[in-house]
Design a protein around this motif. Structure first.
Motif, PDB file in Angstrom:
ATOM      1  N   PRO A  55       0.954  -1.010  -0.033  1.00 57.21           N
ATOM      2  CA  PRO A  55      -0.172   0.216   0.094  1.00 57.21           C
ATOM      3  C   PRO A  55       0.994   1.315   0.073  1.00 57.21           C
ATOM      4  O   PRO A  55       1.638   1.319   0.688  1.00 57.21           O
ATOM      5  CB  PRO A  55      -0.609  -0.141   1.275  1.00 57.21           C
ATOM      6  N   VAL A  56       0.561   2.409  -0.893  1.00 52.24           N
ATOM      7  CA  VAL A  56       1.306   3.454  -0.669  1.00 52.24           C
ATOM      8  C   VAL A  56       0.850   4.129   0.714  1.00 52.24           C
ATOM      9  O   VAL A  56      -0.188   4.249   1.237  1.00 52.24           O
ATOM     10  CB  VAL A  56       0.727   4.482  -1.874  1.00 52.24           C
ATOM     11  N   VAL A  57       2.130   4.910   1.158  1.00 44.99           N
ATOM     12  CA  VAL A  57       1.984   5.591   2.434  1.00 44.99           C
ATOM     13  C   VAL A  57       2.623   7.110   2.319  1.00 44.99           C
ATOM     14  O   VAL A  57       2.906   7.286   1.121  1.00 44.99           O
ATOM     15  CB  VAL A  57       2.722   4.603   3.420  1.00 44.99           C
ATOM     16  N   HIS A  58       2.656   7.679   3.259  1.00 40.17           N
ATOM     17  CA  HIS A  58       2.962   9.268   3.148  1.00 40.17           C
ATOM     18  C   HIS A  58       2.090   9.832   2.463  1.00 40.17           C
ATOM     19  O   HIS A  58       2.455  10.720   1.612  1.00 40.17           O
ATOM     20  CB  HIS A  58       4.234   9.298   2.904  1.00 40.17           C
ATOM     21  N   VAL A  59       0.806   9.471   2.220  1.00 39.68           N
ATOM     22  CA  VAL A  59      -0.163  10.448   1.529  1.00 39.68           C
ATOM     23  C   VAL A  59      -1.145  11.021   2.697  1.00 39.68           C
ATOM     24  O   VAL A  59      -1.741  10.392   3.323  1.00 39.68           O
ATOM     25  CB  VAL A  59      -1.047   9.357   0.610  1.00 39.68           C
ATOM     26  N   SER A  60      -1.279  12.209   2.181  1.00 38.78           N
ATOM     27  CA  SER A  60      -2.424  12.963   3.175  1.00 38.78           C
ATOM     28  C   SER A  60      -3.762  12.610   2.495  1.00 38.78           C
ATOM     29  O   SER A  60      -4.073  12.183   1.394  1.00 38.78           O
ATOM     30  CB  SER A  60      -2.072  14.493   3.033  1.00 38.78           C
ATOM     31  N   TRP A  61      -4.751  13.341   3.375  1.00 39.56           N
ATOM     32  CA  TRP A  61      -6.114  13.110   2.850  1.00 39.56           C
ATOM     33  C   TRP A  61      -6.267  14.028   1.592  1.00 39.56           C
ATOM     34  O   TRP A  61      -6.898  13.509   0.709  1.00 39.56           O
ATOM     35  CB  TRP A  61      -7.028  13.844   4.003  1.00 39.56           C
ATOM     36  N   ASN A  62      -5.459  15.091   1.577  1.00 40.96           N
ATOM     37  CA  ASN A  62      -5.656  15.777   0.288  1.00 40.96           C
ATOM     38  C   ASN A  62      -5.259  15.004  -0.970  1.00 40.96           C
ATOM     39  O   ASN A  62      -5.611  15.121  -2.030  1.00 40.96           O
ATOM     40  CB  ASN A  62      -4.852  17.156   0.179  1.00 40.96           C
ATOM     41  N   ASP A  63      -4.047  14.130  -0.634  1.00 35.14           N
ATOM     42  CA  ASP A  63      -3.542  13.494  -1.746  1.00 35.14           C
ATOM     43  C   ASP A  63      -4.407  12.383  -2.168  1.00 35.14           C
ATOM     44  O   ASP A  63      -4.509  12.124  -3.435  1.00 35.14           O
ATOM     45  CB  ASP A  63      -2.146  12.667  -1.364  1.00 35.14           C
ATOM     46  N   ALA A  64      -5.049  11.607  -1.086  1.00 35.59           N
ATOM     47  CA  ALA A  64      -5.819  10.652  -1.425  1.00 35.59           C
ATOM     48  C   ALA A  64      -7.016  11.202  -2.344  1.00 35.59           C
ATOM     49  O   ALA A  64      -7.629  10.422  -3.097  1.00 35.59           O
ATOM     50  CB  ALA A  64      -6.500   9.875   0.032  1.00 35.59           C
ATOM     51  N   VAL A  65      -7.625  12.218  -2.017  1.00 35.56           N
ATOM     52  CA  VAL A  65      -8.839  12.798  -2.889  1.00 35.56           C
ATOM     53  C   VAL A  65      -8.359  13.115  -4.196  1.00 35.56           C
ATOM     54  O   VAL A  65      -9.085  12.894  -5.174  1.00 35.56           O
ATOM     55  CB  VAL A  65      -9.256  14.109  -2.027  1.00 35.56           C
ATOM     56  N   ALA A  66      -7.218  13.630  -4.309  1.00 31.36           N
ATOM     57  CA  ALA A  66      -6.576  13.853  -5.619  1.00 31.36           C
ATOM     58  C   ALA A  66      -6.493  12.558  -6.562  1.00 31.36           C
ATOM     59  O   ALA A  66      -6.878  12.369  -7.950  1.00 31.36           O
ATOM     60  CB  ALA A  66      -5.289  14.516  -5.576  1.00 31.36           C
ATOM     61  N   TYR A  67      -6.058  11.512  -5.898  1.00 29.95           N
ATOM     62  CA  TYR A  67      -5.743  10.276  -6.421  1.00 29.95           C
ATOM     63  C   TYR A  67      -7.473   9.766  -7.099  1.00 29.95           C
ATOM     64  O   TYR A  67      -7.613   9.367  -8.178  1.00 29.95           O
ATOM     65  CB  TYR A  67      -5.272   9.295  -5.739  1.00 29.95           C
TER      66      TYR A  67
ATOM     67  N   ALA B 165      -8.192   9.789  13.613  1.00 30.55           N
ATOM     68  CA  ALA B 165      -8.191  10.963  12.767  1.00 30.55           C
ATOM     69  C   ALA B 165      -6.868  11.700  12.676  1.00 30.55           C
ATOM     70  O   ALA B 165      -6.106  11.469  13.403  1.00 30.55           O
ATOM     71  CB  ALA B 165      -9.393  12.200  13.495  1.00 30.55           C
ATOM     72  N   ASN B 166      -6.636  12.379  11.482  1.00 26.35           N
ATOM     73  CA  ASN B 166      -5.687  13.249  11.610  1.00 26.35           C
ATOM     74  C   ASN B 166      -5.994  14.559  10.645  1.00 26.35           C
ATOM     75  O   ASN B 166      -7.205  14.483  10.014  1.00 26.35           O
ATOM     76  CB  ASN B 166      -4.567  12.465  10.853  1.00 26.35           C
ATOM     77  N   THR B 167      -5.156  15.246  10.635  1.00 23.56           N
ATOM     78  CA  THR B 167      -5.351  16.490   9.912  1.00 23.56           C
ATOM     79  C   THR B 167      -5.201  16.314   8.222  1.00 23.56           C
ATOM     80  O   THR B 167      -4.637  15.380   7.978  1.00 23.56           O
ATOM     81  CB  THR B 167      -4.390  17.729  10.229  1.00 23.56           C
ATOM     82  N   GLU B 168      -5.858  17.160   7.492  1.00 26.25           N
ATOM     83  CA  GLU B 168      -6.136  16.814   5.944  1.00 26.25           C
ATOM     84  C   GLU B 168      -4.543  16.590   5.395  1.00 26.25           C
ATOM     85  O   GLU B 168      -4.449  16.121   4.485  1.00 26.25           O
ATOM     86  CB  GLU B 168      -7.033  17.884   5.427  1.00 26.25           C
ATOM     87  N   GLN B 169      -3.751  17.584   5.900  1.00 29.21           N
ATOM     88  CA  GLN B 169      -2.590  17.662   5.181  1.00 29.21           C
ATOM     89  C   GLN B 169      -1.458  16.700   5.915  1.00 29.21           C
ATOM     90  O   GLN B 169      -0.136  16.342   5.333  1.00 29.21           O
ATOM     91  CB  GLN B 169      -1.966  18.955   5.255  1.00 29.21           C
ATOM     92  N   SER B 170      -1.779  15.895   6.846  1.00 29.81           N
ATOM     93  CA  SER B 170      -0.892  14.881   7.559  1.00 29.81           C
ATOM     94  C   SER B 170      -0.452  13.734   6.557  1.00 29.81           C
ATOM     95  O   SER B 170      -1.591  13.307   6.048  1.00 29.81           O
ATOM     96  CB  SER B 170      -1.283  14.714   8.828  1.00 29.81           C
ATOM     97  N   ALA B 171       0.610  13.198   6.867  1.00 28.51           N
ATOM     98  CA  ALA B 171       1.017  11.908   6.132  1.00 28.51           C
ATOM     99  C   ALA B 171       2.084  11.183   6.951  1.00 28.51           C
ATOM    100  O   ALA B 171       2.819  12.008   7.800  1.00 28.51           O
ATOM    101  CB  ALA B 171       1.858  12.355   4.904  1.00 28.51           C
ATOM    102  N   THR B 172       2.035  10.014   7.163  1.00 28.01           N
ATOM    103  CA  THR B 172       2.854   9.220   7.817  1.00 28.01           C
ATOM    104  C   THR B 172       3.324   7.878   7.137  1.00 28.01           C
ATOM    105  O   THR B 172       2.642   7.444   6.037  1.00 28.01           O
ATOM    106  CB  THR B 172       2.274   8.733   9.320  1.00 28.01           C
ATOM    107  N   ALA B 173       4.122   7.088   7.626  1.00 31.57           N
ATOM    108  CA  ALA B 173       4.441   5.880   7.149  1.00 31.57           C
ATOM    109  C   ALA B 173       3.545   4.847   7.351  1.00 31.57           C
ATOM    110  O   ALA B 173       3.849   3.620   6.781  1.00 31.57           O
ATOM    111  CB  ALA B 173       5.985   5.406   7.474  1.00 31.57           C
ATOM    112  N   ASN B 174       2.315   5.154   8.018  1.00 40.38           N
ATOM    113  CA  ASN B 174       1.648   3.885   7.961  1.00 40.38           C
ATOM    114  C   ASN B 174       0.170   4.300   7.673  1.00 40.38           C
ATOM    115  O   ASN B 174      -0.813   3.661   8.151  1.00 40.38           O
ATOM    116  CB  ASN B 174       1.352   3.373   9.661  1.00 40.38           C
TER     117      ASN B 174
END
Length: 276
Positions: free
Chosen positions: A105-117, A258-267
């Motif tokens: 699975p792709v990681v380090h993707v924010s909520w914004n990134d996921a919506v763009a995809y 939950a996390n903020t829309e721009q947050s990204a982590t390795a999991n």
């Protein structure tokens, strides 16, 4: 919908139990993979939030970076290290790559990134209610997608932490970090890794009190604030390879975070949904 065992964290708002009716929808069998996300970025030139920021959190035992690129530990969770150059292409830091992780699975993707995809893929993020319905796999009120027992017949059905967190992982399930998608048996709806492996973004704005007043038909979460400067928190579901019942018993189908829309982590990753 909700915590049938009353074993969640009160601040997460898994109660009260409530009945929800959903319109038909489709859900991807697995989280979006590195290969799929790479196709999206190649086609669109998209640059993720973590890439723009130049830094992202990596679990301390998984870092692949020079000492100068490890900036600091996170105050609230010191097992996370802020690593310069960590992003979806370099999930453990600048010395890592996804060359051998195409089906992870792709990681380090924010909520914004996921919506763009999702927009590019003619899809959308699932609502929190859709995610929970899909994760249950047809089982009513069960703790996990396969039932109530964590390891039936001694077999691990998910990728979470085993051992003493955060320093010793016995690797009973074979993985320190992400596992390839479809590594574990699917649930009753044919969906893989709905719990464990990576957290998955949902559409909804997060509110721990939402269940007290959510609509019974197609709930979509609280209305987002219209203040562009306000920090918005979005729901995450499913837990990850770092979850352990000693501190993060959130790999249950009812668990919320939950996390903020721009947050990204390795999991943290996502999967797509579509209207049927």
């Amino acid at each position: 919908m909700g915590d049938h065992f009353d074993e969640g964290y009160p601040a997460d708002g898994e109660l009260p139990l409530h009945e929800v009716r959903l319109s038909p929808f489709r859900m991807d069998e697995s989280a979006v993979t590195n290969a799929q996300f790479a196709t999206f970025c190649k086609a669109t030139g998209y640059v993720t939030d973590a890439e723009q920021l130049g830094v992202s959190p990596v679990f301390h035992l998984a870092v692949e970076a020079s000492r100068s690129d490890v900036l600091h530990a996170l105050d609230a969770a010191p097992w996370w290290l802020s690593v310069r150059g960590a992003d979806w292409r370099h999930p453990a830091g600048p010395r890592s790559s996804i060359t051998d992780l195409q089906n992870h699975p792709v990681v380090h993707v924010s909520w914004n990134d996921a919506v763009a995809y999702c927009d590019w893929a003619d899809a959308r993020l699932p609502t929190e209610a859709e995610w929970e319905y899909a994760a249950r796999g047809g089982l009513s009120g069960a703790r996990f997608p396969w039932g109530d027992e964590l390891t039936p017949r001694g077999r691990w059905n998910l990728n979470v932490w085993q051992g003493r967190f955060p320093d010793h992982n016995t690797l009973d399930d074979g993985h320190l970090a992400t596992a390839p998608v479809r590594s574990y048996r699917p649930n009753g709806y044919g969906l893989h890794e709905m719990v464990g492996n990576v957290w998955e973004w949902c559409h909804d704005v997060f509110d721990p009190a939402y269940y007290r007043s959510s609509p019974a038909k197609d709930p979509r979460g609280p209305r987002p604030t219209e203040d562009p400067s306000a920090e918005r928190w979005r729901t995450m579901r499913g837990g990850s390879y770092l979850c352990h019942d000693s501190y993060c018993y959130r790999y249950r189908v009812a668990a919320r975070s939950a996390n903020t829309e721009q947050s990204a982590t390795a999991n943290l990753g996502f999967r797509c949904a579509r209207d049927a």
